[in-house]
Design a protein around this motif. Sequence first.
Motif, short mmCIF file in Angstrom:
data_model
loop_
_atom_site.label_atom_id
_atom_site.label_comp_id
_atom_site.label_asym_id
_atom_site.label_seq_id
_atom_site.Cartn_x
_atom_site.Cartn_y
_atom_site.Cartn_z
N LYS A 164 0.75 -1.67 -0.03
CA LYS A 164 -0.06 0.28 -0.09
C LYS A 164 0.59 1.19 0.31
N SER A 165 2.03 1.03 0.75
CA SER A 165 2.85 2.92 0.74
C SER A 165 4.18 2.10 -0.47
N LYS A 166 5.24 3.42 -0.83
CA LYS A 166 6.47 2.83 -1.21
C LYS A 166 7.13 2.35 -0.28
N LEU A 167 8.67 1.97 -1.22
CA LEU A 167 9.77 1.04 -0.44
C LEU A 167 10.33 1.90 0.39
N PHE A 168 9.89 3.24 0.30
CA PHE A 168 11.21 4.26 2.00
C PHE A 168 10.16 5.79 2.53
N SER A 169 8.60 5.34 1.42
CA SER A 169 7.97 6.97 2.36
C SER A 169 6.31 6.02 2.30
N GLY A 170 5.73 6.63 3.33
CA GLY A 170 4.78 6.16 3.75
C GLY A 170 2.76 6.24 1.72
N ALA A 171 4.05 7.26 1.71
CA ALA A 171 2.95 7.71 -0.45
C ALA A 171 2.89 6.60 -0.67
N SER A 172 0.80 6.74 -0.69
CA SER A 172 0.38 5.35 -1.51
C SER A 172 0.86 5.05 -2.78
N THR A 173 0.83 3.70 -3.35
CA THR A 173 0.99 3.15 -4.26
C THR A 173 -0.70 2.90 -5.58
N LYS A 174 -1.25 3.71 -4.66
CA LYS A 174 -2.44 3.15 -5.49
C LYS A 174 -2.55 3.30 -6.86
N TYR A 175 -2.95 2.54 -7.78
CA TYR A 175 -2.85 2.56 -9.64
C TYR A 175 -4.34 3.82 -9.93
N GLY A 176 -3.83 4.46 -10.80
CA GLY A 176 -4.47 5.01 -11.01
C GLY A 176 -4.66 7.24 -10.20
N GLY A 177 -3.99 7.32 -9.68
CA GLY A 177 -4.20 8.25 -8.51
C GLY A 177 -4.18 9.67 -9.72
N ALA A 178 -4.61 10.40 -9.50
CA ALA A 178 -4.22 11.98 -9.94
C ALA A 178 -2.69 12.25 -9.98
N THR A 179 -2.66 12.95 -11.22
CA THR A 179 -0.34 12.97 -11.78
C THR A 179 -0.57 13.75 -10.05
N ASN A 180 1.13 13.27 -9.34
CA ASN A 180 1.70 14.24 -8.18
C ASN A 180 0.79 13.76 -7.34
N ASN A 181 -0.51 13.28 -7.05
CA ASN A 181 -1.56 13.22 -5.66
C ASN A 181 -0.87 11.75 -5.01
N GLN A 182 0.72 11.43 -4.82
CA GLN A 182 0.70 10.67 -3.98
C GLN A 182 1.51 10.65 -3.93
N VAL A 183 2.25 11.48 -3.58
CA VAL A 183 4.18 11.83 -3.54
C VAL A 183 4.47 12.65 -1.88
N ALA A 184 5.11 11.69 -1.47
CA ALA A 184 5.78 12.04 -0.19
C ALA A 184 6.77 12.98 -0.52
N LEU A 185 7.60 13.48 0.48
CA LEU A 185 8.40 14.44 0.48
C LEU A 185 10.41 14.29 -0.14
N LEU A 186 9.80 13.12 0.68
CA LEU A 186 11.10 12.11 0.16
C LEU A 186 11.17 11.71 -1.17
N ASP A 187 9.89 11.71 -1.96
CA ASP A 187 9.29 11.42 -3.20
C ASP A 187 10.17 12.13 -4.08
N ALA A 188 9.52 13.68 -3.59
CA ALA A 188 10.33 14.77 -4.22
C ALA A 188 10.95 15.10 -4.07
#
Length: 374
Positions: free
Chosen positions: A25-49
């Motif tokens: 449900k979350s990414k390898l090194f952050s808590g951001a969601s991995t849900k398929y089909g989400g709105a662009t750049n709405n599943q991004v933690a600070l680490l991902d950016a």
Amino acid sequence: MCTRTLDSSWKGVIGLEIHAQIQTKSKLFSGASTKYGGATNNQVALLDAALPGTLPVLNKQCVEAGILTAMALKCKINKISKFDRKHYFYADLPAGYQITQQRQPLAVEGHVNYLNFTPGIEGEPEPKTVNLEQLQLEQDSGKSLHDEANQRSLIDLNRAELLSETYCHLGLTPESGKLEVGCLMCAGVGLMEIVTKPDFSNGTEAASFVRELQLILKTVGSCNCKMNEGSMRVDANISVHKEGEPYGTRTEVKNLNSLLSVTKSIDYEIQRQIKEIEEGREIENETRSFDVNLGKTVPMRDKEKKQDYRFMPEPNLPPLHLYDNSSVLPSNVNQNDILNLDVIQEKLPVLPEETRNRLVQQYGITRRDSVLVL
């Protein structure tokens, strides 16, 4: 592609690199969601950016999924594995590096028994075995969207979206022909990279193995294997040679996203290389892609100058330690925080090969029918 008969003494040599997104449900090194089909750049933690000062925190479920997969693939699991930074500069990699496992991966060696089989073609499946080099954990990159009409590239740091949604975000339509969609990847989503030995000789064998790998990963629940969504991608390293001679110069065909593409791209590339050699030309060490519409591979970039990734140990992640029932735990380690290999082994389900063997032995069905059932 050939107008004359090619020398049949040539043999193809193929090794695969499979990138399988871990189903969590979350990414390898952050808590951001991995849900398929989400709105662009709405599943991004600070680490991902890659915001300064953010630190990676390893997702325990991703590691457990990697271990379970390695066990299913009969790999040797390293009780101590390490993370590295692989540096390269591309817009969909905000930090300028990817966290991967180059020096000491999660698991090594291993093998997979599979049945060489083409659906719709008569004949009994042929038992084959492929040997594996390693299984490593790494984070996925983002996704580039190239808007040719406005001469710009846009970046999505979620996971992959449906193409129709992507077009909508850009205000374009697929029919316009003005949008080139880059690799369907996602920043920070956990990946298992599974690397095989060069044990395949043609596209059918490679596709049959990938089909078996899909069954295994879906059975253990570590990846949904939806190649059309980018959750599994295949890179093929291809060369040709004659019996008793050294392997030839290899090319890499990137981002194959269907079993049919795996088969056709490899078989085409083998024939292309043979034709080039027989007509006196040299094979270039290059990266190619497969054009589905043309049914052939086309150049992407050359590899004449080796890419310097400047690997270095990841300073923000300690070595990953795994234990079993015989391990003596450090005094400062909480029992609930560890991953016990013996406990994970008990979660391993009945694998496709075992199911097929039981169907054949217990119910007397043919090996061919046992393949079609699964």
